[in-house]
Design a protein around this motif. Sequence first.
Motif, mmCIF file in Angstrom:
data_model
loop_
_atom_site.group_PDB
_atom_site.id
_atom_site.type_symbol
_atom_site.label_atom_id
_atom_site.label_comp_id
_atom_site.label_asym_id
_atom_site.label_seq_id
_atom_site.Cartn_x
_atom_site.Cartn_y
_atom_site.Cartn_z
ATOM 1 N N PHE A 44 -42.504 -6.028 16.451
ATOM 2 C CA PHE A 44 -42.959 -6.734 17.652
ATOM 3 C C PHE A 44 -42.733 -8.235 17.525
ATOM 4 N N PHE A 45 -43.203 -8.819 16.419
ATOM 5 C CA PHE A 45 -43.127 -10.270 16.287
ATOM 6 C C PHE A 45 -41.698 -10.762 16.056
ATOM 7 N N THR A 46 -40.868 -9.948 15.430
ATOM 8 C CA THR A 46 -39.498 -10.382 15.185
ATOM 9 C C THR A 46 -38.628 -10.220 16.418
ATOM 10 N N PHE A 47 -38.732 -9.081 17.093
ATOM 11 C CA PHE A 47 -37.838 -8.781 18.204
ATOM 12 C C PHE A 47 -38.403 -9.231 19.553
ATOM 13 N N LEU A 48 -39.679 -8.985 19.785
ATOM 14 C CA LEU A 48 -40.226 -9.216 21.121
ATOM 15 C C LEU A 48 -40.828 -10.604 21.295
ATOM 16 N N PHE A 49 -41.281 -11.234 20.209
ATOM 17 C CA PHE A 49 -41.931 -12.541 20.359
ATOM 18 C C PHE A 49 -40.987 -13.598 20.939
ATOM 19 N N PRO A 50 -39.743 -13.760 20.433
ATOM 20 C CA PRO A 50 -38.848 -14.751 21.051
ATOM 21 C C PRO A 50 -38.525 -14.418 22.505
ATOM 22 N N ILE A 51 -38.380 -13.113 22.816
ATOM 23 C CA ILE A 51 -38.114 -12.710 24.197
ATOM 24 C C ILE A 51 -39.312 -13.041 25.084
ATOM 25 N N PHE A 52 -40.496 -12.744 24.581
ATOM 26 C CA PHE A 52 -41.720 -13.050 25.335
ATOM 27 C C PHE A 52 -41.842 -14.550 25.589
ATOM 28 N N SER A 141 -30.854 -11.290 18.169
ATOM 29 C CA SER A 141 -30.090 -12.230 19.000
ATOM 30 C C SER A 141 -29.412 -11.504 20.157
ATOM 31 N N ALA A 142 -28.903 -10.293 19.900
ATOM 32 C CA ALA A 142 -28.261 -9.519 20.967
ATOM 33 C C ALA A 142 -29.264 -9.185 22.067
ATOM 34 N N LEU A 143 -30.472 -8.766 21.683
ATOM 35 C CA LEU A 143 -31.497 -8.460 22.681
ATOM 36 C C LEU A 143 -31.894 -9.706 23.461
ATOM 37 N N ALA A 148 -31.780 -12.752 28.471
ATOM 38 C CA ALA A 148 -31.513 -14.008 29.167
ATOM 39 C C ALA A 148 -30.481 -13.823 30.271
ATOM 40 N N SER A 149 -29.468 -13.022 29.998
ATOM 41 C CA SER A 149 -28.392 -12.842 30.967
ATOM 42 C C SER A 149 -28.781 -11.910 32.107
ATOM 43 N N LEU A 150 -29.332 -10.741 31.759
ATOM 44 C CA LEU A 150 -29.583 -9.709 32.773
ATOM 45 C C LEU A 150 -30.881 -9.931 33.538
ATOM 46 N N VAL A 151 -31.902 -10.444 32.884
ATOM 47 C CA VAL A 151 -33.214 -10.592 33.520
ATOM 48 C C VAL A 151 -33.413 -12.007 34.075
ATOM 49 N N LEU A 152 -33.037 -13.009 33.279
ATOM 50 C CA LEU A 152 -33.288 -14.399 33.681
ATOM 51 C C LEU A 152 -32.081 -15.053 34.345
ATOM 52 N N GLY A 153 -30.946 -14.377 34.367
ATOM 53 C CA GLY A 153 -29.777 -14.887 35.071
ATOM 54 C C GLY A 153 -29.061 -16.043 34.405
ATOM 55 N N VAL A 154 -29.188 -16.186 33.091
ATOM 56 C CA VAL A 154 -28.496 -17.256 32.370
ATOM 57 C C VAL A 154 -27.007 -16.908 32.258
#
Length: 287
Positions: A44-52, A141-143, A148-154
Amino acid sequence: MSTATRNVASTQVSRTRRRGLLAVGVWQARFELVQYFRSGDTLFFTFLFPIFMLGLFSVAFGSDGDVQLAPNVPAIPMAQLYLPGMIAAGLLLSGFQNLAMDIAIERSDGMLKRLGGTPLSPVSYFIGKIGQVLVTGVLQSALLLLFASLVLGVELPTAPESWATFAWVFVLGITTSALLGVALSAVPRTGKSATAVVVPIALALQFISGVYLTFSQLPEWLQNVAGLFPLKWMAQGMRAVFLPDQYAALEQNGEWDLGGVAIALLVWLVVGLVLSRITFRWIRRDA
């Protein structure tokens, strides 16, 4: 036996020994990955925390549309502004924070003592840990990029040279973070104190290195302090990849200075390698 024959035999033995260390290290990396993916809280903290955090900052500070930090730079979405820092922070979390805590806990629990009684060498152990960090760092990084690209439109860069820069900053950054994490793991006296020792250091570095706060808006003295540590250079290298070229004017020297990024990370990589090899013990000396 002639001198030439002895030299050839010695070279073959050295090569075989190196292959053995690498093979054991690869096996250790597989073992570390299996253990890693069985740990739900770490995932959770490694994969989801930066995304969150990227999603939170984008929503909280980007509700008014694109942001323009200076008159001479183009306006960009808040998600694009924070993306480089979050990728760099993810490398720090995967390598520095997680390894420092995990190894300290393994030493406290006696796992390292048991490993020290096996033929496993510290070099193979390091290879296994760094291999695990490399794999998880790539996935993380891939996630983050997909989110960023698909959800946030970067809009992600399309130039091959941008992705080449991303690749070498990524490899140097995560390897340096991993080695420094191994070195720092010698500091906590117990596994219980690992969090109290490691997390504040990682959190402070993120705040002064342009992850949660825009680096160009920090006081100059704080920017100078951040420049003493590798995370600032990792974030700067990632900004060179994902931000428009005009944003280089907001850096300390008015340019991306990728040569300086490479030198700083290489210096810290060597420092981390030396410190990790000097300080690493299967058991603490004061145990």
